[in-house]
Structures are given as structure tokens and as C-alpha cells.
Design an enzyme around this catalytic site. Sequence first.
Site, PDB file in Angstrom:
ATOM      1  CB  SER A   1      -0.930   0.000   1.215  1.00  0.00           C
ATOM      2  OG  SER A   1      -1.828  -1.074   1.154  1.00  0.00           O
TER       3      SER A   1
ATOM      4  CE  LYS B   1       0.623   2.382   4.455  1.00  0.00           C
ATOM      5  NZ  LYS B   1       1.210   1.238   3.721  1.00  0.00           N
TER       6      LYS B   1
ATOM      7  CE  LYS C   1      -5.286  -1.947   0.389  1.00  0.00           C
ATOM      8  NZ  LYS C   1      -4.003  -2.666   0.500  1.00  0.00           N
TER       9      LYS C   1
END
Length: 293
Positions: free
Chosen positions: A98, A243, A174
Amino acid sequence: MSDEVGFIGLGRMGAPMARNVAAAGFRLVLRDESDEAARRVAADTDGRIAAAPSDFAGCGVVVTMLPTSAVVAKALLEWEGGLPQHLPDGAVVVDMSSSVPHDTVALGARLAEHGVALVDAPVSGGVPGAVAGTLSIMMGADDPAAAERAQPVVDAMSARTYRTGGLGTGHAVKALNNFIAASTFVACGEALIAAERFGLDKATLVDVLNTSTGRSFVSSEVLGEHVVDGKFASGFSLPLMTKDVGIALDLLRETGTAAGAGERVHAALAEALEHLGDVDHTRAVEYWASLGR
């Protein structure tokens, strides 16, 4: 394409993903910061552990499954002078982490200097999907031919691949997906706390959500087992969720999009992270329950 595949990052997601690649008939070259993690996967797959970047010289595809963009770049470019110069002509790096979309574009330019293509292909489906080989893949690539070369390896780990556009778009999708999931998680956590304080049964609330308009992946796969029943082991950490929402928040701001929800969700997660540290993200509900009394 060579049947030898490099796999860098063998954590909770990477290890089962690598096992599925091996089960599809590919020979693995493995690397992880944890020697023990690499040994476990090597034992399960008959893979060989890389001692130097040159050990990847036969890999037409190299997969990275690491925590952040910075770690991906370090693993590829800084390990003993860098990996790209040892890869064969036409090699493709598939970053399934990611990562930050802009960092992905910058990394692609660095790899291209060595004739190596980069494809971003982050995943959704969590540890269960990684184990079952049913992950959803969001694939971005500037070079369609590179994406095609990577596809057989990606197929070994996934049930479906969505071609999202140019390099970096997979990571953008994503981040936005995880922002939506995290927003639902924060809302569900607050609803559970309010229900309990009002004297309602939390399990009943979850049952109602799952047969009503509030139904979501969070309500059906996370709340009951990991929050109400107290398992707190979804496999997705609070630092990683925070995050990912931060990446999405930056994307909202960079595109001039109203970011009120993004700011609220990120702040709630960041505050929980400050107090709880590196725990499963579901434990954030325990922290929020300690507030406002």
C-alpha cells in the site's frame, strides 16, 4: 517469462501470497528482514533465500509486499547497490504494497533507468484472501506489456484484477478503498459504544446491521468476531490503517476535494494509534470507549 519469481516481504500477507505463487508452479527467490520468516516460507515452497541482489538475476518478475513506499524503495535500490541492475532484460517489479501513488511514479522512473518496468498492484481481501488466493488486485501500469508479463504471477494470488490505468493508479484506488473501509470502521465503533452505553446488546446491533442498510464488510467480517467477541485479530494493524487513510487524505487534498470525512477519520485513528501503538486496528474501539465518560 522465466518461471523464477522474486518475492520480497514475507509478513502476514506476503507469506501466504508467496506460497500461492509457488503452488502455481513458479520457483521462488525469497527475501525478508526476518531470517526466520524467510526460512519458514522457503521450507514450505522449496524456495531459495537470496543472500545478495545478484540472486534475483533469473527472475522475470519480482514482487514486493512491504509496509511503506520508503521500505519498497530501500529494498529495491539500496540493498548492496541495488537490485534492478541484476535483473534480466524485460523484468517487471510488481509492488503489491500500500504505497503512496506519487512515490510509485518516482520509483518507476528510477527502475526504468535500468530497463526494469514497474507495475503497482495493491491488494484487498486481508489475510484470509491472501491464504485462499482470492485477493482483489488493483493494477496500474504505464506499459501494458509489462502488466501482461506480470499477470500470471498476480493470478496465482487473486480472484480478480482491475486494470485501473497508468502507474500509481492502483495505489490510489487502494488508498481510497481503505479510506472508505476505515470510515465505516470508525462509524461502527462509535455506534457500538453508544449502543452499549444505552443498554443495548452489541451482538444484536451487529445482527441488525448485517440484515439492514448498515451492512458492510466491517459489520459482517470484523465487528462480531473481533470487537464484540474480543478476538482483536483481524490481521490488519492500526498503524497500517492509519497510514493508508493518510495516503487517501493527501490524495483528497492534492485533488482539491473536500476532505472533512477524511480528516475526521484520520484524526480518530491517529489519536488511537498514539495511545495504543502497534496493535490490531480493531482495538481502537477499546480506546474510543474510554473517552467521553
